[in-house]
Every structure is written in structure tokens, then in C-alpha cells.
Design a protein around this motif. Structure first.
Motif, short mmCIF file in Angstrom:
data_model
loop_
_atom_site.label_atom_id
_atom_site.label_comp_id
_atom_site.label_asym_id
_atom_site.label_seq_id
_atom_site.Cartn_x
_atom_site.Cartn_y
_atom_site.Cartn_z
N ASN A 1 0.78 -1.05 0.09
CA ASN A 1 0.07 0.18 0.17
C ASN A 1 0.70 1.23 0.00
OD1 ASN A 1 -2.73 -1.32 -0.02
ND2 ASN A 1 -2.14 -2.04 2.27
N PRO A 2 1.49 1.43 -1.14
CA PRO A 2 2.42 2.81 -1.03
C PRO A 2 1.74 4.08 -1.03
CG PRO A 2 1.99 1.77 -3.36
CD PRO A 2 1.21 0.98 -2.31
N ASP A 3 2.38 4.88 0.00
CA ASP A 3 1.87 5.91 0.04
C ASP A 3 2.83 6.89 -1.08
OD1 ASP A 3 4.47 6.37 1.17
OD2 ASP A 3 4.07 6.97 3.21
N LEU A 4 2.37 8.44 -0.91
CA LEU A 4 3.03 9.06 -2.21
C LEU A 4 4.69 9.01 -2.25
CD1 LEU A 4 2.26 10.94 -4.48
CD2 LEU A 4 2.50 12.95 -2.97
N SER A 5 5.33 8.89 -0.99
CA SER A 5 6.69 9.10 -1.15
C SER A 5 7.20 7.71 -1.66
CB SER A 5 7.25 9.48 0.35
OG SER A 5 7.14 8.55 1.22
N ALA A 6 6.31 6.86 -1.20
CA ALA A 6 6.96 5.50 -1.59
C ALA A 6 6.72 5.15 -3.12
CB ALA A 6 6.22 4.37 -1.08
N ILE A 7 5.75 5.64 -3.80
CA ILE A 7 5.34 5.93 -4.95
C ILE A 7 6.47 6.69 -5.93
CG2 ILE A 7 3.82 6.93 -6.68
CD1 ILE A 7 2.72 4.38 -5.78
N LEU A 8 6.90 7.85 -5.44
CA LEU A 8 7.88 8.36 -5.94
C LEU A 8 9.14 7.83 -5.82
CD1 LEU A 8 6.84 12.06 -4.84
CD2 LEU A 8 6.24 11.18 -6.89
N GLU A 9 9.67 7.14 -4.83
CA GLU A 9 10.80 6.27 -4.67
C GLU A 9 10.80 4.94 -5.71
OE1 GLU A 9 11.28 5.24 -0.55
OE2 GLU A 9 11.40 7.42 0.05
N SER A 10 9.61 4.52 -5.79
CA SER A 10 9.63 3.37 -6.78
C SER A 10 9.91 3.78 -8.19
CB SER A 10 8.14 2.58 -6.44
OG SER A 10 8.05 2.24 -5.14
N ASP A 11 9.29 4.96 -8.34
CA ASP A 11 9.45 5.43 -10.05
C ASP A 11 10.80 5.95 -10.14
OD1 ASP A 11 7.98 7.11 -12.19
OD2 ASP A 11 9.35 8.57 -11.20
N ALA A 12 11.43 6.36 -9.16
CA ALA A 12 12.98 6.91 -9.22
C ALA A 12 13.57 5.45 -9.41
CB ALA A 12 13.33 7.80 -8.17
N TRP A 13 13.46 4.60 -8.51
CA TRP A 13 14.03 3.45 -8.44
C TRP A 13 14.31 2.59 -9.98
CZ3 TRP A 13 12.47 -1.46 -9.88
CH2 TRP A 13 13.25 -2.52 -9.63
N ALA A 14 12.96 2.38 -10.53
CA ALA A 14 12.67 1.79 -11.67
C ALA A 14 13.49 2.67 -13.01
CB ALA A 14 11.26 1.92 -12.17
N ARG A 15 13.57 4.05 -12.80
CA ARG A 15 14.13 4.72 -13.64
C ARG A 15 15.57 4.65 -13.95
NH1 ARG A 15 10.41 8.28 -16.21
NH2 ARG A 15 8.56 8.34 -15.04
N GLN A 16 16.19 4.63 -12.68
CA GLN A 16 17.59 4.31 -12.40
C GLN A 16 17.94 2.84 -12.85
OE1 GLN A 16 18.88 4.77 -8.37
NE2 GLN A 16 20.91 5.30 -8.93
N GLU A 17 17.03 1.97 -12.47
CA GLU A 17 17.47 0.70 -13.10
C GLU A 17 17.27 0.34 -14.41
OE1 GLU A 17 19.11 -1.75 -11.10
OE2 GLU A 17 19.04 -0.51 -9.36
N ALA A 18 16.33 0.99 -15.10
CA ALA A 18 16.27 1.05 -16.24
C ALA A 18 17.34 1.37 -17.07
CB ALA A 18 14.90 1.51 -16.83
N GLY A 19 17.86 2.49 -16.72
CA GLY A 19 18.86 3.52 -17.41
C GLY A 19 20.04 2.48 -17.26
N ARG A 20 20.38 2.06 -15.85
CA ARG A 20 21.56 1.13 -15.95
C ARG A 20 21.38 -0.04 -16.83
NH1 ARG A 20 22.29 -0.33 -10.15
NH2 ARG A 20 22.38 1.95 -9.91
N LEU A 21 20.26 -0.71 -16.92
CA LEU A 21 20.10 -1.83 -17.75
C LEU A 21 20.50 -1.53 -19.30
CD1 LEU A 21 18.81 -4.76 -17.85
CD2 LEU A 21 16.81 -3.88 -18.18
N MET A 22 19.86 -0.38 -19.62
CA MET A 22 19.99 0.16 -21.21
C MET A 22 21.39 0.53 -21.42
SD MET A 22 16.50 1.81 -21.90
CE MET A 22 16.18 3.10 -20.62
N ASN A 23 22.02 1.18 -20.38
CA ASN A 23 23.43 1.35 -20.86
C ASN A 23 24.43 0.00 -21.04
OD1 ASN A 23 23.67 4.12 -20.65
ND2 ASN A 23 24.06 4.14 -18.50
#
Ligand code: NDP
Ligand code: MG
Length: 385
Positions: A359-381
Motif C-alpha cells: 500500500n504505497p503512500d506518495l513518497s513510496a510511489i515517488l521512490e519506486s518511480d525513481a528506482w525503476a528509472r535508475q535501474e532501467a537506465g543502468r540496464l539500457m547502458n
């Protein structure tokens, strides 16, 4: 006279909304517009439509706009400026035509300020549907969908008890790759993907339409807007894009909403709701429609649709992570950093790596969003090596 703010006025939905406001001058007045960095487009809109306020998210671009010309309106810089406009006391209707997750904060600001919100953006609801719907309940704001499918479902359900809904038939035109065999996907270039057969839209949503992620995002969007289980939402490929979606009730009766393939009508309705405004330019000619066809979506060819259903079933932070991975992958494809066929691979990998939050609150949502972007960037590099 309703005063309107368009967040994302320089985009595809934004420019069509301006035309609607221009056509119905006695109903609507333009209060404010916003853009990311397209200051040439914004400047032309300021001259023609004369808003009282503007916001530019890219601060350097915004400063150029201000320094080059003496602006006849008030100007704000940064995303805070967009949030300010979304909750401005002089604004009655906020049109959210921003592309991507960036729309979340302005949407929450408009809801907190009790606005009539015409929502075109789908990514915000996908990432934080539960939070948005909760805040909506606590506020006097109302959310009217602009996306043609959601507008269709909204209109079909309007007069009925939602407990009597059996399922939703979410129609999809099939995107630009319907006729392209899977074996050719590895050669697909950006230009071919951006050539959508039915709708002229922004780049991100056009790529999403080609992977059917757009339909997946819409299924999750509908799940929140109409408070229904994802298993009740069925995607139907309907090439002609004349039926914009259908609802089926418990007794077997089906209601469909039909119209020409043009975003003007759902935008116009979202602005004038609950009224309808006369428009003689978009009449459907049934005798010219040779046939209406329906097919099942091919999820072997378009696995993104399955990813979205999986994310909706997993719930919690899963749709947010899927959305962020998709945004990053699509942006990399548009920049020619990854091939088309890597888009679903990136999303699938990031979803598999994610440890879901229930049950993510807003800060958990924003953290999950940032985590996914960072990991996707790493993967694509690493893919490029
Ligand atoms: P566009 O890409 O054409 O326009 C996006 C708008 O948002 C532009 O004004 C752009 O400004 C602004 N923007 C983009 N990124 C940012 C940012 N980081 N910060 C602030 N502003 C930003 O998109 P569309 O109009 O096609 O789509 C908008 C939304 O509506 C999407 O969520 C899409 O899925 C949905 N939608 C679109 C439909 C369509 O027919 N186009 C149909 C149904 C739904 P700038 O020009 O300066 O970059
Ligand atoms: Mg749509």
C-alpha cells in the motif's frame, strides 16, 4: 464563462483543446497555459490566445522566453509554476495534457484545490491510482476523462448503477504494427513507429500504441476511474476506431459510444460536462462505414499488454514501476539508444527485479518511480556495450 488552464498546451491534446476554447468563446476563456521547453510554440500561443498566465518547466527556456519578448502575461518557472496554475483561484477547469509521470503533482494540486479536472494524461493514474482516487473522494473536485476510451465508458455508465456493470470492452485500433509480422520487429525504426494509422498524437503515446502498452495503461486507468476489477476489462482490437469503448451490464445489454476518430469530441465533452455543445463538424456517416470488426489482441506479438494486466493484478507499487520502466525505454528508443524490440525486454526485467510495496503512500510511489528509472537506465547502458 468557465476559465481554463491547459497544462501541456503545446502538445497534441493541448493544441486541440485551444481550438475547442476558440470555437466556444462564449463558454470558455483561457486563463493559463504551460509547456516544458517549447518556447516558440508557447510564444505563438500567447500571441494568438492571450492567456493571462504561463508556466515553463525548463527554467533556462523560460528565462529565454521572458528576456526575448516583453510578455503580456504573468510567467512562472519550473514545475512549481505548473502546480501553482493547477490550483490557481481564477481557474475553474484544469486540463491535464502533460505527457508522463510528471503530471502526478499538478493533478494532485488541482484535486486539492477542488477543480473540475479534464484528465487526458494516463500515466499519473497508472502510477498512483489509489492515492488519486482517495484524494478525489476527500475533495470537491471532479475528474472527467479525456482519453477517448475512458470518455466513452464514462458516457455509457453515466446514467447507470456501476454495481450492475458486468464488464468493459476497451477498444484498440491496433496501432502501427498490426500488419507487421513479429519477425520484422527487429528492423523497426522510429519513423515507421511514429506513423500511426488512425490517431495523430504525441510521440510517447504513439510508441505506446505500437507496443499496445497504451491499451495496458488504459486498462489500469479504467480500473481506477470506474472502480472495477482489472479482470472485468477486456481489450478488443477494433481497427476502424469508430466504437470508442463499450460497457456490458449484468443482464447482457451492451452500450457503446461511437463517433468520428478525433480527440475534439472527448475534449469538448470533458470541458462542457454535464452539458453537450452543438458541433456540426464531426458527424458520423454510417453509410460510409463498410464494417466494424473485432479481434483478440495478440499478446505474443505485444507482450506489454500482458505486463500491464500483471502489474494491475500485483497492485501496490507494480504499475508505477512498470510505467516508469516504459517511459524510460520509450524515451531511449526515441533517442535511438535502444532498438524497438528492447522496449518490452526492459520493462519485463525491471518488473521482475522490483520488490513490490503493498500500500504505497506518495513518497513510496515517488521512490519506486525513481528506482525503476535508475535501474532501467543502468540496464539500457549495459545493453549498448
Ligand atoms: P505531447 O507529447 O504531444 O504533449 C505533451 C505536453 O506536455 C507538451 O505541452 C509538453 O511541453 C508537455 N511536457 C512534456 N514533458 C513535460 C515535462 N517534463 N514537464 C512539463 N511539461 C511537459 O503529448 P500528447 O498531447 O499526445 O499526450 C498528453 C497526454 O494525454 C499523455 O498522457 C497521453 O497518453 C494522453 N492522451 C493523448 C491522446 C492524443 O491523442 N494525443 C489521446 C488520449 C490520451 P513541450 O511541448 O514544451 O515539450
Ligand atoms: Mg485512448
Amino acid at each position: 464563462m468557465k476559465r481554463i488552464a491547459i497544462l501541456g498546451s503545446t502538445g497534441s491534446i493541448g493544441t486541440t483543446t485551444l481550438k475547442v476554447i476558440e470555437r466556444y468563446r462564449n463558454e470558455f476563456a483561457l486563463e493559463a497555459i504551460t509547456a516544458h521547453n517549447n518556447i516558440a510554440g508557447l510564444k505563438a500561443q500567447i500571441e494568438r490566445f492571450k492567456p493571462l498566465k504561463v508556466a515553463v518547466v525548463d527554467e533556462a527556456a523560460g528565462k529565454r522566453l521572458i528576456s526575448r519578448s516583453k510578455l503580456p502575461c504573468k510567467a512562472y518557472l519550473g514545475i512549481e509554476g505548473v502546480n501553482k496554475i493547477a490550483s490557481d483561484k481564477d481557474v475553474d477547469i484544469v486540463v491535464i495534457a502533460l505527457s508522463g509521470a510528471i503530471a502526478l503533482r499538478p493533478l494532485l494540486a488541482a484535486i486539492a484545490a477542488g477543480k473540475h479536472v479534464a484528465l487526458a494524461n494516463k500515466e499519473a493514474l497508472v502510477m498512483a491510482g489509489s492515492i488519486i482516487m482517495e484524494r478525489l473522494k476527500e475533495s470537491k473536485a471532479r475528474l472527467i476523462p479525456v482519453d477517448s476510451e475512458q470518455s466513452a465508458i464514462f458516457q455509457c455508465l453515466e446514467a447507470y448503477n456501476r454495481n450492475e456493470l458486468h464488464r468493459i470492452h476497451l477498444t484498440a485500433s491496433g496501432g502501427s504494427l498490426y500488419d507487421v509480422p513479429l519477425k520484422n520487429f527487429k528492423h523497426l525504426q522510429v519513423k515507421a513507429i511514429l506513423n500511426h494509422p488512425r490517431w495523430k498524437m504525441g510521440k510517447k503515446i504513439t510508441v505506446d500504441s505500437s507496443t499496445l502498452m497504451n491499451k495496458g495503461l488504459e486498462a489500469i486507468e479504467a480500473r481506477w476511474l470506474f472502480d472495477t476489477d482489472i479482470s472485468k476489462i477486456k481489450v478488443l482490437i477494433h481497427r476502424q476506431a469508430v466504437i470508442h469503448s463499450m460497457v456490458e451490464f449484468v443482464d447482457g445489454v451492451v452500450l457503446a459510444q461511437l463517433g468520428v476518430t478525433d480527440m475534439t469530441l472527448p475534449i469538448q465533452y470533458a470541458l462542457s460536462y454535464p452539458r453537450r455543445l452543438v458541433n456540426n463538424n464531426y458527424r458520423l456517416d454510417f453509410l460510409k462505414l463498410k464494417s466494424l470488426t473485432f479481434e483478440k489482441a495478440d499478446t505474443r506479438k505485444f507482450p506489454c499488454l500482458d505486463f500491464a494486466y500483471q502489474a494491475a493484478k500485483d497492485g501496490g507499487s507494480a504499475p508505477c514501476v512498470m510505467n516508469a520502466a516504459n517511459e524510460e525505454a520509450v524515451s531511449a528508443f526515441l533517442d535511438k539508444r535502444i532498438p524497438f524490440i528492447a522496449i518490452p525486454r526492459v520493462i519485463e526485467k525491471i518488473m521482475a527485479m522490483h520488490k513490490g510495496i503493498r500500500n504505497p503512500d506518495l513518497s513510496a510511489i515517488l521512490e519506486s518511480d525513481a528506482w525503476a528509472r535508475q535501474e532501467a537506465g543502468r540496464l539500457m547502458n549495459n545493453m549498448g556495450r
